[in-house]
Design a protein around this motif. Structure first.
Motif, short mmCIF file in Angstrom:
data_model
loop_
_atom_site.label_atom_id
_atom_site.label_comp_id
_atom_site.label_asym_id
_atom_site.label_seq_id
_atom_site.Cartn_x
_atom_site.Cartn_y
_atom_site.Cartn_z
N VAL A 57 39.21 49.95 32.70
CA VAL A 57 39.10 49.05 33.86
C VAL A 57 38.68 49.85 35.10
O VAL A 57 37.83 49.41 35.89
N ASP A 58 39.26 51.04 35.28
CA ASP A 58 38.88 51.88 36.43
C ASP A 58 37.42 52.26 36.36
O ASP A 58 36.70 52.27 37.38
N VAL A 60 35.01 50.58 34.89
CA VAL A 60 34.20 49.40 35.18
C VAL A 60 34.12 49.16 36.68
O VAL A 60 33.05 48.85 37.24
N ASN A 61 35.24 49.32 37.36
CA ASN A 61 35.27 49.05 38.81
C ASN A 61 34.50 50.09 39.61
O ASN A 61 34.16 49.87 40.77
N ILE A 66 28.12 45.81 38.64
CA ILE A 66 28.68 45.77 37.29
C ILE A 66 28.33 44.51 36.53
O ILE A 66 28.31 44.48 35.30
N ILE A 88 32.17 41.06 30.01
CA ILE A 88 32.10 41.00 31.48
C ILE A 88 31.72 39.57 31.85
O ILE A 88 30.71 39.04 31.37
N TYR A 128 42.18 39.83 30.36
CA TYR A 128 41.14 39.90 31.41
C TYR A 128 41.73 40.58 32.66
O TYR A 128 42.83 40.22 33.11
N TYR A 129 40.92 41.56 33.21
CA TYR A 129 41.32 42.26 34.43
C TYR A 129 40.26 41.98 35.51
O TYR A 129 39.06 41.91 35.22
N ILE A 131 37.54 42.34 38.62
CA ILE A 131 36.53 43.33 39.02
C ILE A 131 36.24 43.12 40.51
O ILE A 131 35.99 41.96 40.94
N ASP A 133 34.08 44.69 44.15
CA ASP A 133 33.04 45.61 44.65
C ASP A 133 33.67 46.61 45.60
O ASP A 133 34.91 46.64 45.77
N ALA A 141 35.56 39.31 36.05
CA ALA A 141 36.64 39.90 35.26
C ALA A 141 36.06 40.64 34.06
O ALA A 141 34.98 40.30 33.55
N ALA A 142 36.78 41.67 33.65
CA ALA A 142 36.44 42.42 32.45
C ALA A 142 37.50 42.12 31.39
O ALA A 142 38.70 42.35 31.61
#
Length: 480
Positions: A57-58, A60-61, A66, A88, A128-129, A131, A133, A141-142
């Motif tokens: 998750v980190d 991806v952010n 993304i 995503i 789901y986590y 996301i 900017d 969400a990812a």
């Protein structure tokens, strides 16, 4: 010695205990074998991929733009796809890219509602986590999908682990079946011995062999009691049969002795009475009547004694037929001629015929003396109850395998209530076929015994036109 219930319980607990111990030992050996095979590898725990999700998750952010599908190649390299699937989605829940195509989110409300919550898809977990900017604005969400199992967490050893897992599941059942078979077979063998002894004893009893003892003692209480009860039954049966056999032997000896003791003086009386009648024609009329009565009763007594002798012979276990080859046509024609004269003397017509059902290629094996005796008893019965001017019909059918006689008369026939008793010892009808000429009631019994000794059948019925009809079938004793 235990009851059957306690032994079954003991065997059940023994099977379960042995199965559990053997299963544990097999599992330990299997684990050691797996460790040896994978000695250079570390086994990942079941939550191995779940523990990597925060790091994913980190990553991806930290990526720019993304939501752009051009980032898929980069994420495919970063995310371990052998244990994790990802997706995503934008803020409205629309799929942008990823390794899973299932729609778990369908609206913006769905996105916010399902964030950081587990979604269960069969045996898989989807989370789901959010996301953001760089300005911490919510972009979407990812989603990550994984399984919590050791097999899924070790992709390289998945086939081996799956085989080990299946083996671990079936091992207890294999051991339960194996120990049930082994213990059950041993127990069945122990139970089989007394049962076999009982079966063998029953076979000996059937053959009237009671000179044996039950030796087996089972450790099953009920089975031991059964063997003991069978042995007691055999002993009691032996005593009862020995008593019965002794009584039967005494009865036969008594009948034979009475017959022997009576036959000689009655024969002497008969001879003297006949001599008086033949030599002294000047006797008063009444004296002549007395002598005729003496002679008649002497003949009846001698006939009764002879029949008692015959019955005693037939009931003897050592009795057997004296079968010999004869020409059945000659035997029957001689008997027809003999009874035609007797019928003529009583003004009775004898209608006799012989029919050949096939060409006879060989002689017929039977006991001619006994067959003559059987025919005498039936024909005398018909003569006794047929009135003057009456008719006796005798039809004979000859084949290679059997002889069949149908003898009917124009007498009164049999009463229906006594029809089933005709062939019993000492039975004499007292209604329909009643005669002033007393008889012993043994003639038809003797006839039936002779027929059965020839493996045949005999029956008696009333003719539709009136009178009695006897049907006799005897077998060729040489015919297989």
């Amino acid at each position: 010695m235990l009851t059957l219930r306690k032994q079954l319980s003991r065997h059940f607990y023994r099977i379960m205990l042995y199965s559990i111990l053997a299963t544990l030992l097999t599992w330990i050996l299997g684990f050691l074998l797996f460790t040896i095979i994978n000695q250079n590898k570390t086994l990942n725990p079941a939550n191995y991929y779940e523990s990597q999700i925060p790091e994913m998750v980190d990553m991806v952010n930290t990526q720019d733009d993304i939501l752009n599908p051009d980032n898929q190649d980069l994420l495919d390299k970063i995310i371990p796809l052998e244990g994790l699937d990802y997706q995503i989605v934008n803020a409205e829940g629309q799929i942008q890219y990823g390794s899973m195509n299932e729609h778990y989110l369908t609206s913006e409300e769905d996105v916010f509602k399902q964030l950081n919550k587990n979604i269960y898809d069969d045996n898989q977990i989807v989370v789901y986590y959010p996301i953001f900017d760089n300005g911490q604005n919510f972009l979407g969400a990812a989603g990550f999908r994984y399984q919590l199992s050791v097999i899924s967490a070790n992709a390289d050893s998945r086939a081996l682990l799956f085989s080990l897992f299946i083996f671990a599941i079936i091992t207890p059942f294999v051991y339960i079946f194996l120990f049930t078979y082994i213990i059950g077979r041993r127990w069945a063998k122990r139970m089989k011995e007394p049962f076999n002894e009982i079966i063998a004893g029953a076979g000996k009893i059937e053959k009237q062999d009671l000179n044996f003892t039950m030796h087996h003692k089972s450790n099953i209480k009920e089975l031991h009691q059964l063997v003991a009860a069978f042995d007691k039954m055999k002993t009691a049966l032996k005593e009862a049969l020995e008593k019965q056999w002794s009584m039967e032997e005494e009865r036969r000896e008594m009948v034979a002795a009475v017959a022997h003791d009576l036959k000689t003086p009655l024969t002497i009386i008969q001879g003297h009475a006949e001599g008086i009648l033949e030599s002294n024609h000047e006797l008063p009329k009444r004296t002549t009547q007395y002598l005729q009565t003496i002679l008649l009763n002497c003949r009846r007594s001698i006939r009764l004694i002879q029949e008692l002798n015959d019955v005693s012979s037939y009931e003897n276990t050592d009795f057997h037929l004296e079968a010999e080859p004869v020409n059945p046509e000659v035997l029957i024609r001689d008997k027809i001629n003999e009874y035609r004269q007797l019928c003529h003397a009583q003004d009775i017509e004898l209608q006799a015929s012989i029919h050949f059902l096939e060409d006879i290629q060989s002689l017929f094996y039977l006991d001619p003396f006994r067959i003559n005796q059987m025919l005498d008893n039936i024909l005398i019965n018909s003569l006794r109850y047929t009135q003057e001017k009456g008719v006796i019909t005798w039809e004979t059918y000859i084949s290679e395998q059997e002889l069949k006689f149908i003898i009917s008369d124009s007498g009164p026939g049999f009463s229906r209530e006594n029809q089933e008793k005709l062939f019993k010892k000492f039975f004499r009808e007292d209604k329909a076929r009643n005669s002033a000429d007393g008889h012993s009631g043994l003639g038809l019994f003797i006839a039936k015994t002779i027929v059965e000794q020839h493996r045949g059948k005999i029956s008696a019925d009333n003719h539709p036109d009136g009178g009695a009809v006897f049907t006799v079938t005897i077998c060729n004793m040489d015919y297989k």
